[in-house]
Design an enzyme around this catalytic site. Structure first.
Site, mmCIF file in Angstrom:
data_model
loop_
_atom_site.group_PDB
_atom_site.id
_atom_site.type_symbol
_atom_site.label_atom_id
_atom_site.label_comp_id
_atom_site.label_asym_id
_atom_site.label_seq_id
_atom_site.Cartn_x
_atom_site.Cartn_y
_atom_site.Cartn_z
ATOM 1 N N PHE A 137 0.810 -1.222 0.000
ATOM 2 C CA PHE A 137 0.000 0.000 0.000
ATOM 3 C C PHE A 137 0.839 1.266 0.000
ATOM 4 O O PHE A 137 0.305 2.355 0.084
ATOM 5 C CB PHE A 137 -0.914 0.052 1.242
ATOM 6 C CG PHE A 137 -1.620 -1.232 1.536
ATOM 7 C CD1 PHE A 137 -2.228 -1.964 0.514
ATOM 8 C CD2 PHE A 137 -1.670 -1.714 2.823
ATOM 9 C CE1 PHE A 137 -2.873 -3.152 0.800
ATOM 10 C CE2 PHE A 137 -2.320 -2.902 3.106
ATOM 11 C CZ PHE A 137 -2.919 -3.641 2.097
ATOM 12 N N PHE A 138 2.176 1.139 -0.030
ATOM 13 C CA PHE A 138 2.975 2.334 0.237
ATOM 14 C C PHE A 138 4.301 2.349 -0.520
ATOM 15 O O PHE A 138 4.861 1.312 -0.866
ATOM 16 C CB PHE A 138 3.236 2.508 1.744
ATOM 17 C CG PHE A 138 3.474 1.221 2.488
ATOM 18 C CD1 PHE A 138 2.418 0.514 3.045
ATOM 19 C CD2 PHE A 138 4.763 0.718 2.632
ATOM 20 C CE1 PHE A 138 2.643 -0.673 3.733
ATOM 21 C CE2 PHE A 138 4.979 -0.455 3.328
ATOM 22 C CZ PHE A 138 3.917 -1.161 3.876
ATOM 23 N N TRP A 149 8.155 4.170 -0.269
ATOM 24 C CA TRP A 149 9.112 4.908 0.557
ATOM 25 C C TRP A 149 10.527 4.475 0.206
ATOM 26 O O TRP A 149 10.755 3.407 -0.353
ATOM 27 C CB TRP A 149 8.814 4.813 2.048
ATOM 28 C CG TRP A 149 8.624 3.437 2.665
ATOM 29 C CD1 TRP A 149 8.653 2.225 2.039
ATOM 30 C CD2 TRP A 149 8.346 3.164 4.035
ATOM 31 N NE1 TRP A 149 8.419 1.215 2.916
ATOM 32 C CE2 TRP A 149 8.224 1.758 4.154
ATOM 33 C CE3 TRP A 149 8.184 3.953 5.162
ATOM 34 C CZ2 TRP A 149 7.963 1.132 5.384
ATOM 35 C CZ3 TRP A 149 7.924 3.333 6.373
ATOM 36 C CH2 TRP A 149 7.813 1.937 6.475
ATOM 37 N N ASN A 150 11.481 5.371 0.535
ATOM 38 C CA ASN A 150 12.885 5.154 0.209
ATOM 39 C C ASN A 150 13.730 5.317 1.463
ATOM 40 O O ASN A 150 13.290 5.939 2.432
ATOM 41 C CB ASN A 150 13.370 6.199 -0.809
ATOM 42 C CG ASN A 150 12.517 6.240 -2.052
ATOM 43 O OD1 ASN A 150 12.227 5.211 -2.644
ATOM 44 N ND2 ASN A 150 12.095 7.430 -2.445
ATOM 45 N N HIS A 187 27.015 17.349 4.314
ATOM 46 C CA HIS A 187 27.357 18.491 3.446
ATOM 47 C C HIS A 187 27.095 18.130 1.990
ATOM 48 O O HIS A 187 27.996 18.071 1.161
ATOM 49 C CB HIS A 187 28.803 18.922 3.697
ATOM 50 C CG HIS A 187 29.010 19.385 5.109
ATOM 51 N ND1 HIS A 187 29.062 20.716 5.467
ATOM 52 C CD2 HIS A 187 29.091 18.678 6.266
ATOM 53 C CE1 HIS A 187 29.186 20.812 6.786
ATOM 54 N NE2 HIS A 187 29.216 19.580 7.291
ATOM 55 N N HIS A 244 22.908 23.070 1.425
ATOM 56 C CA HIS A 244 23.106 22.651 2.809
ATOM 57 C C HIS A 244 23.619 23.755 3.713
ATOM 58 O O HIS A 244 24.040 24.811 3.259
ATOM 59 C CB HIS A 244 24.004 21.412 2.872
ATOM 60 C CG HIS A 244 25.461 21.682 2.641
ATOM 61 N ND1 HIS A 244 26.044 21.642 1.412
ATOM 62 C CD2 HIS A 244 26.471 21.976 3.512
ATOM 63 C CE1 HIS A 244 27.337 21.895 1.515
ATOM 64 N NE2 HIS A 244 27.623 22.112 2.785
ATOM 65 N N ASP A 264 26.074 24.882 6.942
ATOM 66 C CA ASP A 264 27.311 24.617 7.687
ATOM 67 C C ASP A 264 27.140 25.149 9.102
ATOM 68 O O ASP A 264 26.973 26.363 9.312
ATOM 69 C CB ASP A 264 28.504 25.350 7.057
ATOM 70 C CG ASP A 264 28.992 24.737 5.750
ATOM 71 O OD1 ASP A 264 28.547 23.643 5.372
ATOM 72 O OD2 ASP A 264 29.841 25.398 5.106
ATOM 73 N N HIS A 302 31.401 22.487 12.305
ATOM 74 C CA HIS A 302 32.019 21.963 11.080
ATOM 75 C C HIS A 302 33.506 22.303 11.015
ATOM 76 O O HIS A 302 34.280 21.561 10.411
ATOM 77 C CB HIS A 302 31.285 22.552 9.871
ATOM 78 C CG HIS A 302 31.817 22.149 8.541
ATOM 79 N ND1 HIS A 302 32.198 20.863 8.234
ATOM 80 C CD2 HIS A 302 32.026 22.865 7.413
ATOM 81 C CE1 HIS A 302 32.609 20.817 6.976
ATOM 82 N NE2 HIS A 302 32.530 22.009 6.462
ATOM 83 N N HIS A 360 34.727 29.550 5.991
ATOM 84 C CA HIS A 360 34.590 28.507 7.008
ATOM 85 C C HIS A 360 35.322 28.907 8.297
ATOM 86 O O HIS A 360 34.760 28.874 9.399
ATOM 87 C CB HIS A 360 35.166 27.183 6.502
ATOM 88 C CG HIS A 360 34.344 26.498 5.454
ATOM 89 N ND1 HIS A 360 34.407 26.838 4.124
ATOM 90 C CD2 HIS A 360 33.441 25.501 5.526
ATOM 91 C CE1 HIS A 360 33.577 26.060 3.438
ATOM 92 N NE2 HIS A 360 32.978 25.239 4.262
HETATM 93 C C1 23J Z 1 35.338 20.147 4.323
HETATM 94 C C2 23J Z 1 36.572 20.693 4.074
HETATM 95 C C3 23J Z 1 36.669 21.823 3.294
HETATM 96 C C4 23J Z 1 35.516 22.378 2.761
HETATM 97 C C5 23J Z 1 34.252 21.844 3.019
HETATM 98 C C6 23J Z 1 34.190 20.718 3.774
HETATM 99 C C7 23J Z 1 33.008 22.463 2.477
HETATM 100 O O1 23J Z 1 33.028 23.261 1.599
HETATM 101 C C8 23J Z 1 31.700 22.237 3.116
HETATM 102 O O2 23J Z 1 30.797 21.584 2.547
HETATM 103 O O3 23J Z 1 31.501 22.745 4.204
HETATM 104 S S1 23J Z 1 35.667 23.806 1.785
HETATM 105 MN MN MN Z 2 29.375 22.351 4.074
#
Ligand code: 23J
Ligand code: MN
Length: 263
Positions: free
Chosen positions: A62-63, A65-66, A73, A77, A79, A83, A212
């Site tokens: 009936f369904f 899904w994955n 990342h 997305h 950060d 990270h 970052h």
């Molecule tokens: C890990 C190391 C360097 C970088 C990144 C990840 C990313 O760009 C990320 O997706 O945060 S530059």
């Molecule tokens: Mn990232």
């Protein structure tokens, strides 16, 4: 106007279409481009996998899904501060502990699409941000700042999106002084339509990967692989960029939504 009236008006404007929801997200799947790091950091994020459990068949009559296999990342997305080593000690620097009030905020959209088309290594400097502010208005505390490069238009091809050649990856991003300036304004975070928040050649900067290094050092957020920023005004939209509540996650795919006033 009271906050109650503000919300009533926002709700009505969403229903009437006077405020439009723009999807600033790319498709997440096996063809989603994933960052490739230099060989000295060789352990990569694997490609996204989508595995069918059932689709109205003997495994689930009936369904449909994955189940998914994906790195934090991957695709459009978020950060989180944890990270990066510079942000490792913030107890509220994980996807499950960060304050959500900070991820719903006005967004400043800096259009560098022409510059990025002319030069894939285009760098946004503090002086260029100041010139943008002179034209469009000041960037304020708590706001998002995103670089429009129209890079999302390359997302149908991993090669075009990553844009790596014998001299490494080439994609636009911010300079060290740009990020320092934006942090001095107290932004909530910085976003890009490219594979990461930093420029392709940012590994050669001092410090390496300044978006970052410095954003997360200051407990600020990054957004990568955003899409459709060409549908946003320079100022006036609100961006909603909330990560999944992954337990002590360092980032997460998001559905990035912009609330855009239609004149
Ligand atoms: C890990 C190391 C360097 C970088 C990144 C990840 C990313 O760009 C990320 O997706 O945060 S530059
Ligand atoms: Mn990232």
């Amino acid at each position: 106007m009271s906050a109650n009236e503000t919300m009533q008006n926002l709700g009505a404007a969403l229903l009437s279409g006077d405020v439009e929801v723009v999807d600033c997200t790319g498709v997440l799947g096996p063809d989603t481009p994933i960052i490739q790091l230099p060989p000295d950091f060789a352990k990569p994020t694997p490609d996204v996998e989508i595995h069918k459990i059932s689709e109205y068949d003997e495994d689930g009559p009936f369904f449909a899904w994955n189940w998914l296999k994906l790195g934090e990342h991957s695709g459009t997305h978020f950060d989180a501060p944890h990270h990066w080593i510079t942000g490792k000690d913030y107890s509220d620097g994980y996807t499950d502990t960060l304050p959500l009030q900070k991820v719903v905020a006005p967004v400043n959209v800096i259009d560098c699409s022409a510059e990025s088309e002319a030069d894939a290594d285009f760098l946004l400097t503090a002086d260029l941000v100041k010139a943008w502010e002179a034209e469009h208005g000041e960037i304020n505390e708590g706001e998002w700042v995103v670089l429009r490069s129209d890079w999302y238009k390359r997302a149908g091809s991993k090669d075009d999106f990553l844009n790596v050649n014998e001299t490494g990856p080439h994609s636009p991003g911010p300079t060290v002084d740009c990020i320092e300036y934006l942090l001095s304004k107290g932004i909530t975070g910085w976003g890009s339509e490219c594979i990461g928040t930093d420029a392709g050649k940012a590994g050669e900067f001092d410090p390496p990967y300044p978006a970052h290094n410095m954003l997360h050092r200051d407990n600020k957020y990054g957004l990568a692989s955003l899409a459709n920023l060409d549908q946003l005004p320079p100022k006036g939209a609100v961006l909603i960029a909330a990560p999944l509540k992954i337990e002590h996650g360092t980032g997460s795919p998001i559905r990035a939504l912009a609330l855009v006033p239609k004149s």
